[in-house]
Write a protein that holds these residues in place. Structure first.
Motif, PDB file in Angstrom:
ATOM      1  N   TYR A 360       0.856  -1.181   0.000  1.00 38.44           N
ATOM      2  CA  TYR A 360       0.000   0.000   0.000  1.00 38.44           C
ATOM      3  C   TYR A 360       0.895   1.236   0.000  1.00 38.44           C
ATOM      4  CZ  TYR A 360      -3.539  -3.382   1.430  1.00 38.44           C
ATOM      5  OH  TYR A 360      -4.372  -4.464   1.485  1.00 38.44           O
ATOM      6  N   LEU A 361       0.633   2.135  -0.913  1.00 37.68           N
ATOM      7  CA  LEU A 361       1.428   3.362  -1.028  1.00 37.68           C
ATOM      8  C   LEU A 361       0.502   4.567  -1.058  1.00 37.68           C
ATOM      9  CD1 LEU A 361       4.440   4.318  -1.483  1.00 37.68           C
ATOM     10  CD2 LEU A 361       3.818   4.551  -3.887  1.00 37.68           C
ATOM     11  N   ASN A 362       0.827   5.578  -0.272  1.00 38.32           N
ATOM     12  CA  ASN A 362      -0.019   6.767  -0.171  1.00 38.32           C
ATOM     13  C   ASN A 362       0.842   8.018  -0.119  1.00 38.32           C
ATOM     14  OD1 ASN A 362      -2.490   8.330   0.387  1.00 38.32           O
ATOM     15  ND2 ASN A 362      -1.617   8.571   2.429  1.00 38.32           N
ATOM     16  N   ILE A 363       0.399   9.047  -0.861  1.00 38.84           N
ATOM     17  CA  ILE A 363       1.024  10.374  -0.778  1.00 38.84           C
ATOM     18  C   ILE A 363       0.185  11.190   0.191  1.00 38.84           C
ATOM     19  CG2 ILE A 363       1.896  12.335  -2.059  1.00 38.84           C
ATOM     20  CD1 ILE A 363       3.101   9.619  -2.857  1.00 38.84           C
ATOM     21  N   ALA A 364       0.767  11.608   1.295  1.00 34.49           N
ATOM     22  CA  ALA A 364       0.018  12.255   2.368  1.00 34.49           C
ATOM     23  C   ALA A 364      -0.618  13.557   1.902  1.00 34.49           C
ATOM     24  CB  ALA A 364       0.940  12.522   3.558  1.00 34.49           C
ATOM     25  N   GLY A 365      -1.774  13.852   2.468  1.00 31.33           N
ATOM     26  CA  GLY A 365      -2.467  15.103   2.174  1.00 31.33           C
ATOM     27  C   GLY A 365      -3.249  15.102   0.889  1.00 31.33           C
ATOM     28  N   GLY A 366      -3.380  13.949   0.229  1.00 31.63           N
ATOM     29  CA  GLY A 366      -4.093  13.918  -1.040  1.00 31.63           C
ATOM     30  C   GLY A 366      -3.314  14.497  -2.203  1.00 31.63           C
ATOM     31  N   TYR A 367      -2.018  14.699  -2.022  1.00 33.56           N
ATOM     32  CA  TYR A 367      -1.167  15.260  -3.077  1.00 33.56           C
ATOM     33  C   TYR A 367      -0.954  14.218  -4.176  1.00 33.56           C
ATOM     34  CZ  TYR A 367       2.587  18.253  -4.879  1.00 33.56           C
ATOM     35  OH  TYR A 367       3.360  19.064  -5.645  1.00 33.56           O
ATOM     36  N   ARG A 368      -0.793  14.673  -5.429  1.00 32.28           N
ATOM     37  CA  ARG A 368      -0.564  13.779  -6.563  1.00 32.28           C
ATOM     38  C   ARG A 368       0.810  14.057  -7.148  1.00 32.28           C
ATOM     39  NH1 ARG A 368      -5.017  10.978  -7.839  1.00 32.28           N
ATOM     40  NH2 ARG A 368      -7.014  11.763  -7.082  1.00 32.28           N
TER      41      ARG A 368
END
Length: 460
Positions: A360-368
């Motif tokens: 699972y990979l996520n860019i914090a804050g909803g940033y793209r």
């Protein structure tokens, strides 16, 4: 004169076909073909080289007065535009419903109408085709700009709008919200069709160029995030902007996708509050908020948006499966294909095993992220999560990873490191560069992805 022929235009890619069909043959989209204005077919003997008026040619080095940009009153908006609004320019702004496009333009219109210190206010016309005038006034009261001298109207007829504006001096700014609601009585079709959007935009842009009035158009977007309507609309305007963000998060990013008067990919960052949009002068602090202590699977990447460095947090989670179920690969804010490539490099070149684990990979804050320099930071987060060991505290990671496992240089490395040092980061990891190694910020070069794995795993 020959009989007029019907034709159908794809609203997604602009392909023209002589008959209607359910699926566009070029882009593959369904139910996007709409009937266009019947084209008048002329005889082949019709000669366009006669009967017109002569035009005046001027030399390229002819002395002329340079246009002076006008500030929007919002520094972040000015940054994305390249320094302010150019008189006579046409700006097209797209974004998801409810993201704040109308709010941003109403605040901008109020700022220009009021004027700034030492500068008189300008005449601003705000035309809404989606809301009644009373609804716009309610928003203005909530934003605290109800006292701004804006000329407000709720109208959808382009003929009526241009006739009214032609009776006096042209305004400094004309806002049309939105172009998909406008219609012209000289064009067949309902508002929002390809022919109506193209024809109405052409008339409004022609007025802006002839009068020197700055024009701002709001555009709807499709489910894919692209601006709805014919693709030629983006070619007609001078600036195309995208207002992005997740409605569940407070931040909004204004991004320039096309700009004839400035750099592309410049961004302005805003925060949505009860009183409207507020400027974020230091977006890195916004995306790094909540980092109290180092955790496994977390890495900081100095991204570059235009000329602005922004520090974002990359989070990774590895879950080992006990059964023979197919592991999942979930990504938010990054390219799924690039994650698959990076996992393959880690397995092939570094001997790590992700085949039996969910990633699972996520860019914090909803940033793209679209910067290829994020490869090393993503790899660091993945290795840290796999080893369950946090990365060095106050460290930033950047670099592009090749299929051979090499860490390659990226653009503006020094600018990224300066932004990290400004926010209190003590060390940077990236491609080997003597200039960066000699900077005030502690820097360690990483030649191979295997060096990163040894560093995180604690191997000598």
């Amino acid at each position: 004169m020959a009989k007029a022929k019907k034709r159908y235009v794809c609203a997604n890619c602009g392909t023209v076909t002589p008959r209607w069909q359910g699926q566009c043959g070029d882009c593959g989209e369904w139910n996007t073909l709409t009937e266009d204005v019947p084209a008048t077919v002329f005889s082949q003997k019709h000669d366009l080289s006669r009967g017109g008026r002569g035009i005046e040619f001027v030399p390229l080095n002819r002395p002329a007065e340079l246009l002076v940009r006008k500030s929007t009153g919002l520094a972040e908006f000015d940054r994305a535009l390249g320094g302010g609004i150019v008189p006579g320019s046409a700006v097209l702004m797209g974004g998801d419903p409810g993201i704040g496009k109308s709010t941003l333009l109403l605040q901008t219109a109020a700022s220009i109408a009021r004027g700034r210190k030492g500068e008189p206010g300008g005449d601003v016309v705000y035309v809404s085709g989606e809301e009644a005038a009373g609804q716009v006034r309610l928003r203005a009261q909530r934003l605290g700009v109800a006292d701004a001298p804006i000329r407000l109207a709720s109208e959808t007829s382009v003929r009526d709008i241009l006739t009214t504006l032609g009776e006096g001096d042209p305004p400094a700014l004309l806002v049309i919200d939105s172009i998909q609601t406008m219609h012209s009585d000289t064009i067949e079709g309902a508002p929002g069709t390809v022919s109506q959007v193209r024809g109405c935009a052409l008339e409004l842009i022609r007025y802006a160029k002839a009068s020197g009035c700055a024009l701002m158009l709001v555009g709807h977007v499709t489910k894919d995030g692209t601006i709805a309507g014919p693709r030629v609309l983006e070619h007609m305007v001078d600036v195309v902007m995208s207002f992005e963000g997740e409605r569940s998060h407070q931040y909004r990013i204004l991004r320039a996708l096309k700009n004839r008067f400035g750099a592309v990919d410049e961004i302005g960052v805003f925060s949505m509050a009860n009183e409207g949009l507020e400027e974020v002068s230091n977006p890195s602090m916004l995306f790094l908020s909540g980092r109290d202590q180092p955790l496994a699977g977390s890495a900081v990447f100095p991204a570059l948006e235009g000329t602005r460095p922004v520090l974002v947090e990359i989070q990774a989670l590895i879950v080992r499966l006990q059964s023979g179920a197919t592991p999942r690969r979930a990504v938010v804010g990054w390219d799924n294909g690039r994650l698959a490539m990076l996992l393959a490099v880690l397995e092939s070149r570094c001997g790590l095993n992700f085949s039996s684990a969910e990633v699972y990979l996520n860019i914090a804050g909803g940033y793209r992220l679209s910067d290829p320099g994020a490869d090393l930071a993503v790899a660091a987060a993945l290795v840290s999560a796999l080893a369950d060991k946090p990365l060095p505290e106050k460290s930033a990671w950047f670099g592009e990873v090749s299929l051979a496992g090499e860490v390659r240089a990226v653009a503006h490395a020094g600018l990224r490191m300066r932004e990290a040092a400004k926010l209190g980061f003590a060390k940077g990891f990236g491609p080997s560069d003597a200039r960066l190694a000699s900077s005030t910020l502690g820097y360690e070069g990483v030649n191979q992805l295997a060096n990163l794995v040894d560093h995180v795993m604690g191997k000598p």
